[in-house]
Design a protein around this motif. Sequence first.
Motif, PDB file in Angstrom:
ATOM      1  N   GLU A 120      -0.894  -8.930  -5.858  1.00 37.50           N
ATOM      2  CA  GLU A 120      -1.795  -9.048  -4.482  1.00 37.50           C
ATOM      3  C   GLU A 120      -1.217 -10.141  -4.105  1.00 37.50           C
ATOM      4  OE1 GLU A 120      -5.795  -9.491  -3.137  1.00 37.50           O
ATOM      5  OE2 GLU A 120      -5.782  -6.898  -3.764  1.00 37.50           O
ATOM      6  N   ILE A 121      -0.517  -9.922  -2.776  1.00 37.18           N
ATOM      7  CA  ILE A 121      -0.158 -11.535  -1.753  1.00 37.18           C
ATOM      8  C   ILE A 121      -1.330 -12.094  -0.801  1.00 37.18           C
ATOM      9  CG2 ILE A 121       1.912 -12.038  -3.062  1.00 37.18           C
ATOM     10  CD1 ILE A 121       3.008 -11.340  -0.533  1.00 37.18           C
ATOM     11  N   GLN A 122      -1.166 -12.699   0.232  1.00 37.48           N
ATOM     12  CA  GLN A 122      -1.717 -12.490   1.671  1.00 37.48           C
ATOM     13  C   GLN A 122      -0.678 -13.018   2.482  1.00 37.48           C
ATOM     14  OE1 GLN A 122      -5.378 -13.087   2.930  1.00 37.48           O
ATOM     15  NE2 GLN A 122      -5.390 -12.128   0.304  1.00 37.48           N
ATOM     16  N   VAL A 123      -0.636 -11.573   3.507  1.00 37.75           N
ATOM     17  CA  VAL A 123       0.495 -11.558   4.042  1.00 37.75           C
ATOM     18  C   VAL A 123      -0.234 -11.769   5.643  1.00 37.75           C
ATOM     19  CG1 VAL A 123       1.512 -10.015   2.754  1.00 37.75           C
ATOM     20  CG2 VAL A 123       0.122  -9.008   4.053  1.00 37.75           C
ATOM     21  N   PRO A 124       0.739 -12.155   7.190  1.00 38.95           N
ATOM     22  CA  PRO A 124      -0.440 -12.242   8.349  1.00 38.95           C
ATOM     23  C   PRO A 124      -0.282 -10.644   8.457  1.00 38.95           C
ATOM     24  CG  PRO A 124       2.002 -13.186   8.177  1.00 38.95           C
ATOM     25  CD  PRO A 124       1.989 -12.296   6.376  1.00 38.95           C
ATOM     26  N   LEU A 125      -1.324 -10.628   9.470  1.00 36.45           N
ATOM     27  CA  LEU A 125      -2.117  -9.204  10.039  1.00 36.45           C
ATOM     28  C   LEU A 125      -1.329  -7.932  10.508  1.00 36.45           C
ATOM     29  CD1 LEU A 125      -4.920 -10.692  11.532  1.00 36.45           C
ATOM     30  CD2 LEU A 125      -4.765  -9.597   9.593  1.00 36.45           C
ATOM     31  N   PHE A 126      -0.470  -8.667  11.271  1.00 34.10           N
ATOM     32  CA  PHE A 126       0.844  -7.780  11.541  1.00 34.10           C
ATOM     33  C   PHE A 126       1.803  -6.952  10.731  1.00 34.10           C
ATOM     34  CE2 PHE A 126       2.706 -11.781  11.815  1.00 34.10           C
ATOM     35  CZ  PHE A 126       4.094 -11.564  11.291  1.00 34.10           C
ATOM     36  N   ILE A 127       1.952  -7.536   9.879  1.00 29.57           N
ATOM     37  CA  ILE A 127       2.818  -6.924   8.221  1.00 29.57           C
ATOM     38  C   ILE A 127       1.881  -5.204   8.179  1.00 29.57           C
ATOM     39  CG2 ILE A 127       3.492  -6.391   5.766  1.00 29.57           C
ATOM     40  CD1 ILE A 127       5.070  -8.632   7.180  1.00 29.57           C
ATOM     41  N   THR A 128       3.161  -4.318   7.862  1.00 27.85           N
ATOM     42  CA  THR A 128       2.537  -3.017   7.424  1.00 27.85           C
ATOM     43  C   THR A 128       3.161  -2.290   6.215  1.00 27.85           C
ATOM     44  OG1 THR A 128       4.464  -2.010   8.497  1.00 27.85           O
ATOM     45  CG2 THR A 128       2.298  -2.537   9.766  1.00 27.85           C
ATOM     46  N   GLN A 129       2.259  -1.273   5.709  1.00 31.44           N
ATOM     47  CA  GLN A 129       2.548  -0.580   4.692  1.00 31.44           C
ATOM     48  C   GLN A 129       4.519  -0.541   4.299  1.00 31.44           C
ATOM     49  OE1 GLN A 129      -0.213   1.959   2.378  1.00 31.44           O
ATOM     50  NE2 GLN A 129       0.974   3.127   2.296  1.00 31.44           N
ATOM     51  N   GLY A 130       5.132  -0.538   2.927  1.00 29.60           N
ATOM     52  CA  GLY A 130       6.131   0.337   3.236  1.00 29.60           C
ATOM     53  C   GLY A 130       7.428  -1.264   3.767  1.00 29.60           C
ATOM     54  N   THR A 187      -0.564  -5.659  -1.403  1.00 25.23           N
ATOM     55  CA  THR A 187       0.024  -5.602  -2.835  1.00 25.23           C
ATOM     56  C   THR A 187       1.856  -5.286  -2.713  1.00 25.23           C
ATOM     57  OG1 THR A 187      -2.169  -4.398  -2.891  1.00 25.23           O
ATOM     58  CG2 THR A 187      -0.822  -3.925  -4.689  1.00 25.23           C
ATOM     59  N   LEU A 188       1.717  -5.713  -3.826  1.00 26.89           N
ATOM     60  CA  LEU A 188       3.652  -6.041  -3.745  1.00 26.89           C
ATOM     61  C   LEU A 188       4.002  -4.535  -4.418  1.00 26.89           C
ATOM     62  CD1 LEU A 188       3.982  -9.101  -4.390  1.00 26.89           C
ATOM     63  CD2 LEU A 188       4.907  -8.002  -2.369  1.00 26.89           C
ATOM     64  N   GLU A 189       5.092  -4.129  -4.953  1.00 25.73           N
ATOM     65  CA  GLU A 189       5.458  -3.032  -5.568  1.00 25.73           C
ATOM     66  C   GLU A 189       5.613  -3.130  -7.152  1.00 25.73           C
ATOM     67  OE1 GLU A 189       9.702  -2.248  -5.421  1.00 25.73           O
ATOM     68  OE2 GLU A 189       9.871  -3.846  -4.060  1.00 25.73           O
ATOM     69  N   THR A 190       4.950  -4.698  -7.527  1.00 28.15           N
ATOM     70  CA  THR A 190       5.273  -5.030  -8.806  1.00 28.15           C
ATOM     71  C   THR A 190       3.661  -5.222  -9.289  1.00 28.15           C
ATOM     72  OG1 THR A 190       5.348  -7.337  -8.520  1.00 28.15           O
ATOM     73  CG2 THR A 190       7.272  -6.378  -8.962  1.00 28.15           C
ATOM     74  N   ALA A 243       6.199 -11.976 -14.498  1.00 27.53           N
ATOM     75  CA  ALA A 243       5.673 -10.933 -14.186  1.00 27.53           C
ATOM     76  C   ALA A 243       5.122  -9.676 -12.830  1.00 27.53           C
ATOM     77  CB  ALA A 243       4.673 -10.247 -15.049  1.00 27.53           C
ATOM     78  N   ASN A 244       4.794 -11.265 -12.872  1.00 23.75           N
ATOM     79  CA  ASN A 244       4.084 -10.701 -10.695  1.00 23.75           C
ATOM     80  C   ASN A 244       5.583 -10.567 -10.095  1.00 23.75           C
ATOM     81  OD1 ASN A 244       1.153 -11.134 -12.092  1.00 23.75           O
ATOM     82  ND2 ASN A 244       1.637 -13.626 -10.973  1.00 23.75           N
ATOM     83  N   PHE A 245       6.291 -10.971 -10.055  1.00 26.67           N
ATOM     84  CA  PHE A 245       7.716 -10.770  -9.687  1.00 26.67           C
ATOM     85  C   PHE A 245       9.381  -9.614  -9.978  1.00 26.67           C
ATOM     86  CE2 PHE A 245       5.063 -15.005  -8.531  1.00 26.67           C
ATOM     87  CZ  PHE A 245       4.671 -13.830  -7.138  1.00 26.67           C
ATOM     88  N   LEU A 246       8.763  -9.637 -11.102  1.00 21.57           N
ATOM     89  CA  LEU A 246       9.900  -8.466 -12.086  1.00 21.57           C
ATOM     90  C   LEU A 246       9.947  -7.275 -11.657  1.00 21.57           C
ATOM     91  CD1 LEU A 246       9.284 -10.541 -15.594  1.00 21.57           C
ATOM     92  CD2 LEU A 246      12.046 -10.957 -14.089  1.00 21.57           C
TER      93      LEU A 246
END
Length: 187
Positions: free
Chosen positions: A159-169, A153-156, A102-105
């Motif tokens: 919440e996951i961990q991402v590298p610091l350079f990832i931006t919203q959108g 936070t993903l669109e579903t 459900a976290n990825f649907l």
Amino acid sequence: MATTNDLKNGMVLNLDGQLWQVIWFQHHKPGKGGAVVRSKLKNVESGKTVDKTFNADVKVDVASVDKRNMQYLYNDGTSYVFMDTSDYEQLEVAPEIVGDAANFLLEQQEALVATNEGRVLYIELPASVELEITFTEPGVAGDSATGRTKPATLETGHEIQVPLFITQGEKVRVDTRESSYLGRVKS
């Protein structure tokens, strides 16, 4: 019916009224005595994993599992609704069976739905999915040089961990088995 010599990964066995999926198996011939088949089995309903050893050529009951590609339509609050794209038949699946998937649907997403005698056993997603980041703290110049991570936070809503350079959108590829960041999606 099949014999233990016919075991294959992914095969579902009916042992003592419970369904067990073969995760791993190995034929073993000890120095003395008959050959055996060592296996690791996962209970389809509870997810419990056990090691089991069978004598070679023992008959086991193979369960008929129907795996169909279905499209996720929506969550009505009590169950997840999937549709078979070949005959447009809709199937309601309980949240306990959907589990972490459900976290990825997302609506309109394809998933593999496994059933046995009309009962849904589990939902299987692709190994990775592409999802958009709906919220994460902004990065700072020079953040790409370090290996640190931050929550996103993903669109579903997961919440996951991402590298610091990832931006919203941004769209990212996420591993559905380990709930981990795999990389950016090039548009």
